[in-house]
Design a protein around this motif. Structure first.
Motif, PDB file in Angstrom:
ATOM      1  N   GLU A   7      12.660  22.683 -36.354  1.00 23.12           N
ATOM      2  CA  GLU A   7      12.690  23.332 -34.105  1.00 23.12           C
ATOM      3  C   GLU A   7      11.675  25.097 -34.747  1.00 23.12           C
ATOM      4  O   GLU A   7      11.083  24.949 -34.627  1.00 23.12           O
ATOM      5  CB  GLU A   7      14.008  23.818 -33.480  1.00 23.12           C
ATOM      6  N   LEU A  10       9.152  23.859 -36.425  1.00 22.82           N
ATOM      7  CA  LEU A  10       7.782  23.327 -35.155  1.00 22.82           C
ATOM      8  C   LEU A  10       7.529  24.606 -34.394  1.00 22.82           C
ATOM      9  O   LEU A  10       5.909  24.440 -34.109  1.00 22.82           O
ATOM     10  CB  LEU A  10       8.600  22.527 -34.275  1.00 22.82           C
ATOM     11  N   HIS A  35       5.882  17.614 -32.228  1.00 18.30           N
ATOM     12  CA  HIS A  35       6.412  16.370 -32.847  1.00 18.30           C
ATOM     13  C   HIS A  35       6.185  15.565 -34.189  1.00 18.30           C
ATOM     14  O   HIS A  35       7.093  15.126 -34.770  1.00 18.30           O
ATOM     15  CB  HIS A  35       8.050  15.910 -31.916  1.00 18.30           C
TER      16      HIS A  35
END
Length: 149
Positions: A7, A10, A35
């Protein structure tokens, strides 16, 4: 990979390059999610998957996967290059050598990607199969990674 690390990467990638942000296409449908794009890049880099094999899991066409990977490595270099992709300076080398000596890998700096390590408690039946370095049973360690404490 831990979900927190995924995360974090990301979020950094999406904030740095709008290619990874989810958009609405011409027909009004949502485009591929960030994702999906990041997962396909990681699967190719970490596991050696081919571009066309990511279609099964991530639902990306081969050409999209290749374009995605090119964007991904440029963004990673831009974000993390100065911190992680530089040659080690004297302080880095001292720290790595000290940590390597404590861990039992004294030759780590000389060869980061491959080294022969003497195998002391090997099964006797395997002794001849693993003879190599200095005619002693050894195991070849292909990757040695360092970390910051």
């Amino acid at each position: 990979m831990r979900s927190e690390l995924f995360e974090s990467i990301l979020n950094a990638v999406v904030h740095h390059d709008h290619y990874f942000a989810r958009k609405i296409d011409v027909v009004g449908r949502q485009n591929l999610s960030h994702h999906q794009k990041l997962t396909s890049a990681f699967r190719m880099l970490a596991n050696g998957y081919s571009a066309d094999s990511t279609d099964e899991y991530c639902r990306l066409a081969e050409s999209t996967t290749i374009e995605n990977l090119k964007h991904f490595y440029k963004v990673i270099e831009a974000i993390y290059g100065a911190t992680y992709l530089h040659k080690p300076n004297r302080e880095d080398l001292k720290r790595l050598i000290s940590k390597a000596d404590k861990s039992g890998f004294p030759d780590m700096i000389r060869n980061l990607n491959c080294m022969n390590w003497e195998w002391k408690n090997y099964p006797t039946a395997w002794a001849d199969q693993f003879k190599g370095y200095h005619n002693k049973p050894t195991i070849v360690l292909e990757v040695v990674a360092s970390y910051y404490t």
